[in-house]
Design an enzyme around this catalytic site. Structure first.
Site, PDB file in Angstrom:
ATOM      1  N   THR A 104      75.257 -26.208 -22.839  1.00  0.00           N
ATOM      2  CA  THR A 104      76.329 -25.416 -23.444  1.00  0.00           C
ATOM      3  C   THR A 104      77.327 -26.340 -24.139  1.00  0.00           C
ATOM      4  O   THR A 104      77.510 -27.497 -23.768  1.00  0.00           O
ATOM      5  CB  THR A 104      77.062 -24.557 -22.398  1.00  0.00           C
ATOM      6  OG1 THR A 104      77.706 -25.406 -21.432  1.00  0.00           O
ATOM      7  CG2 THR A 104      76.092 -23.624 -21.696  1.00  0.00           C
ATOM      8  N   GLY A 105      77.938 -25.799 -25.185  1.00  0.00           N
ATOM      9  CA  GLY A 105      78.917 -26.581 -25.938  1.00  0.00           C
ATOM     10  C   GLY A 105      78.332 -27.869 -26.469  1.00  0.00           C
ATOM     11  O   GLY A 105      78.942 -28.935 -26.354  1.00  0.00           O
ATOM     12  N   SER A 106      77.164 -27.764 -27.095  1.00  0.00           N
ATOM     13  CA  SER A 106      76.423 -28.984 -27.458  1.00  0.00           C
ATOM     14  C   SER A 106      76.322 -29.236 -28.957  1.00  0.00           C
ATOM     15  O   SER A 106      75.436 -29.946 -29.408  1.00  0.00           O
ATOM     16  CB  SER A 106      75.022 -28.941 -26.847  1.00  0.00           C
ATOM     17  OG  SER A 106      74.360 -27.729 -27.115  1.00  0.00           O
ATOM     18  N   TYR A 140      93.858 -28.453 -16.756  1.00  0.00           N
ATOM     19  CA  TYR A 140      92.517 -29.006 -16.986  1.00  0.00           C
ATOM     20  C   TYR A 140      91.959 -29.599 -15.695  1.00  0.00           C
ATOM     21  O   TYR A 140      90.815 -29.334 -15.311  1.00  0.00           O
ATOM     22  CB  TYR A 140      92.595 -30.076 -18.078  1.00  0.00           C
ATOM     23  CG  TYR A 140      91.330 -30.873 -18.282  1.00  0.00           C
ATOM     24  CD1 TYR A 140      90.259 -30.338 -18.985  1.00  0.00           C
ATOM     25  CD2 TYR A 140      91.208 -32.172 -17.784  1.00  0.00           C
ATOM     26  CE1 TYR A 140      89.093 -31.076 -19.186  1.00  0.00           C
ATOM     27  CE2 TYR A 140      90.055 -32.916 -17.986  1.00  0.00           C
ATOM     28  CZ  TYR A 140      89.000 -32.363 -18.680  1.00  0.00           C
ATOM     29  OH  TYR A 140      87.841 -33.086 -18.874  1.00  0.00           O
ATOM     30  N   GLY A 162      78.184 -33.078 -25.184  1.00  0.00           N
ATOM     31  CA  GLY A 162      77.111 -32.093 -25.156  1.00  0.00           C
ATOM     32  C   GLY A 162      76.011 -32.408 -26.152  1.00  0.00           C
ATOM     33  O   GLY A 162      74.820 -32.296 -25.835  1.00  0.00           O
TER      34      GLY A 162
END
Length: 264
Positions: A13-15, A154, A20
């Site tokens: 994911t988020g690649s 975060y 990523g």
């Protein structure tokens, strides 16, 4: 040691950029059929094509889905019903004083950084258990342990990932499925590079000077005294995703350059 992931399907994911993208490249280079994920189909497709161009013969496809939402996770699962390797990498960060972080930001960070991994692990882990092989990796951070005062929201999400990862690992007992977390330290991804360039402009420094100063001021215990590269982090992730990492389970694997002053 030669890592061979041929015959496996991996979702990152988020690649479409940063760590990523480096992970997706590494898994593709090891023979996995890789699903590149980004918020838009166009960006995911372009990234997949770039990986194939760089690694002839690589099996890579793009799936556009915003995994920060339940609907986006469902779209990804619909497009890719089964996976052998799930890398929960999608995440956001933003330096902001605790007193300036509104409730909406706490919720937004939790949805992107935590719930994306929860939802996708819930979708893909049963199939892994049924097939008696699989790998789930959460890309956490050294900030999970050294919670940064400038990004407490975060740090909270990264600590939550460690708890979820360890809890899921307990559910794999007696199987060939593993669940682990990887804890990068400061890494020169695109997002961090933009942050460092902004610091350099503000302070009248070169990018290298700003990066060095940031590590010394904010991560002074670093043993490598520099930012890691995205490929250095990806190397750890590819290993823990491999068949060779069979006895690594329920672990929080440090790739933070020695920032954390502990022996465990």
């Amino acid at each position: 040691m030669k890592i061979d992931l041929s015959g496996t399907t991996a979702i990152v994911t988020g690649s479409t950029g940063g760590i990523g993208l480096a992970i997706a490249r590494g898994l593709a280079g090891a023979g996995a059929s890789v699903v590149v994920n980004g918020r838009t189909q166009a960006k995911a497709d372009a990234t997949a094509a770039a990986i194939v161009k760089a690694i002839p013969g690589a099996k890579v496809r793009g799936v556009g889905a915003d995994v920060s939402t339940a609907g986006g996770c469902a779209s990804l699962v619909k497009a890719v019903p089964d996976a052998d390797i799930l890398i929960n990498n999608a995440g956001i960060f933003e330096p902001k004083s605790f007193f300036d972080i509104p409730d909406e930001d706490w919720g937004r960070f939790f949805e992107v950084n935590v719930m994306s991994g929860v939802r996708l692990s819930r979708a893909y882990m049963p199939g892994m258990l049924k097939r008696n092989w699989g790998r789930i990796v959460f890309i956490s951070s050294e900030s999970a342990i050294n919670v940064p005062t400038e990004m407490i929201h975060y740090g909270m999400t990264k600590t939550a990932q460690l708890a979820i990862s360890r809890g899921l690992a307990e559910m794999t007992k007696g199987t060939a499925v593993t669940v682990n977390s990887v804890l990068p330290g400061p890494t020169m991804s695109e997002g961090v590079e933009a942050f460092v360039k902004d610091l350099a402009r503000q302070n009248g420094q070169s990018v290298d000077e700003a990066a060095s100063q940031f590590v010394k001021q904010h991560r002074g215990t670093s043993l490598i005294q520099r930012f890691a590269t995205v490929d250095e982090i990806a190397n750890m992730v590819v290993y823990v995703s491999s068949r060779e990492a069979a006895v690594t389970n329920g672990a929080a694997l440090r790739a933070e350059g020695g920032i954390l002053q502990t022996i465990a």
